[in-house]
Design an enzyme around this catalytic site. Structure first.
Site, mmCIF file in Angstrom:
data_model
loop_
_atom_site.group_PDB
_atom_site.id
_atom_site.type_symbol
_atom_site.label_atom_id
_atom_site.label_comp_id
_atom_site.label_asym_id
_atom_site.label_seq_id
_atom_site.Cartn_x
_atom_site.Cartn_y
_atom_site.Cartn_z
ATOM 1 C CG ASP A 128 -2.017 1.000 1.187
ATOM 2 O OD1 ASP A 128 -1.880 2.000 0.450
ATOM 3 O OD2 ASP A 128 -3.033 0.804 1.881
ATOM 4 N NE ARG A 130 -4.519 3.197 0.076
ATOM 5 C CZ ARG A 130 -5.637 2.605 0.479
ATOM 6 N NH1 ARG A 130 -6.816 3.141 0.177
ATOM 7 N NH2 ARG A 130 -5.573 1.492 1.181
#
EC number: 3.5.4.25
Length: 199
Positions: A128, A130
């Site tokens: 991930d 983000r």
């Protein structure tokens, strides 16, 4: 420092019958065109509003793809906030931050048997990518420092707290199981997402 650039009234939801306001921002660190969708003027009338940080998913949000549950989570949140008020921070972070084309490449690998995380890793990306700093900046621009966070994802909880936002409560979404996404959802659960498959 981020500031609200514009505040526009519009109707949202699958039937375009839910009143909301869409806010744009200036001064965000990456200058990505993130927006906030505000229901019942929650930023003005609630000291601890319900907030969802929703990362853009073209395939799920717009085309209702069978591969994920993003569109269903978004619609569930819209319906919930239409009644209780709240704020959706719609973040331009397609594919957990790897971008649309890379996500489609990952889909091809998933079709060959990899799960969503294995596919991203095979392409050279982390699980991930983000970062939710700009989500915190958006909340700060709305003078919000304490929220009830709508998420099943422990990374979102940790990240937004690290950027100075206090979480009063975590509200989980439902597990939206449908043909084609069960393996995806179980992979997310194995990576710490709080999903209740019994409901």
């Amino acid at each position: 420092m981020a500031n609200v650039r514009a505040r526009i009234e519009l109707m949202v939801g699958q039937k375009s019958n839910i009143p909301a306001e869409m806010l744009s921002f200036e001064g965000l660190e990456t200058e990505k065109e993130h927006v906030a969708v505000v229901f019942n003027q929650a930023d003005k009338h609630q000291s601890t509003p319900l907030v969802r940080m929703h990362s853009e998913c073209l395939t799920g949000d717009v085309f209702h793809s069978s591969r994920c549950d993003c569109g269903e989570q978004l619609e569930e949140t819209i319906n919930r906030m239409s009644e209780s008020g709240g704020i959706i921070l719609y973040l331009r972070q397609e594919g957990r931050g790897i971008g649309l084309y890379n996500k489609l490449d990952a889909y091809e690998l998933q079709s060959q048997g990899m799960n969503t995380y294995e596919a991203n890793n095979h392409l050279g990306f982390g699980d991930d990518l983000r970062d939710f700093k700009e989500a915190a900046q958006m909340l700060e621009a709305l003078n919000i420092s304490k929220i009830k966070l709508v998420t099943n994802n422990p990374k979102k909880i940790e990240d937004i707290k690290n950027y100075g936002i206090e979480i009063d409560e975590v509200v989980n979404t439902l597990a939206h199981v449908k043909q084609g996404n069960e393996h995806y959802l179980h992979s997310k659960a194995a990576h710490g997402h709080k999903l209740n498959f019994d409901k």
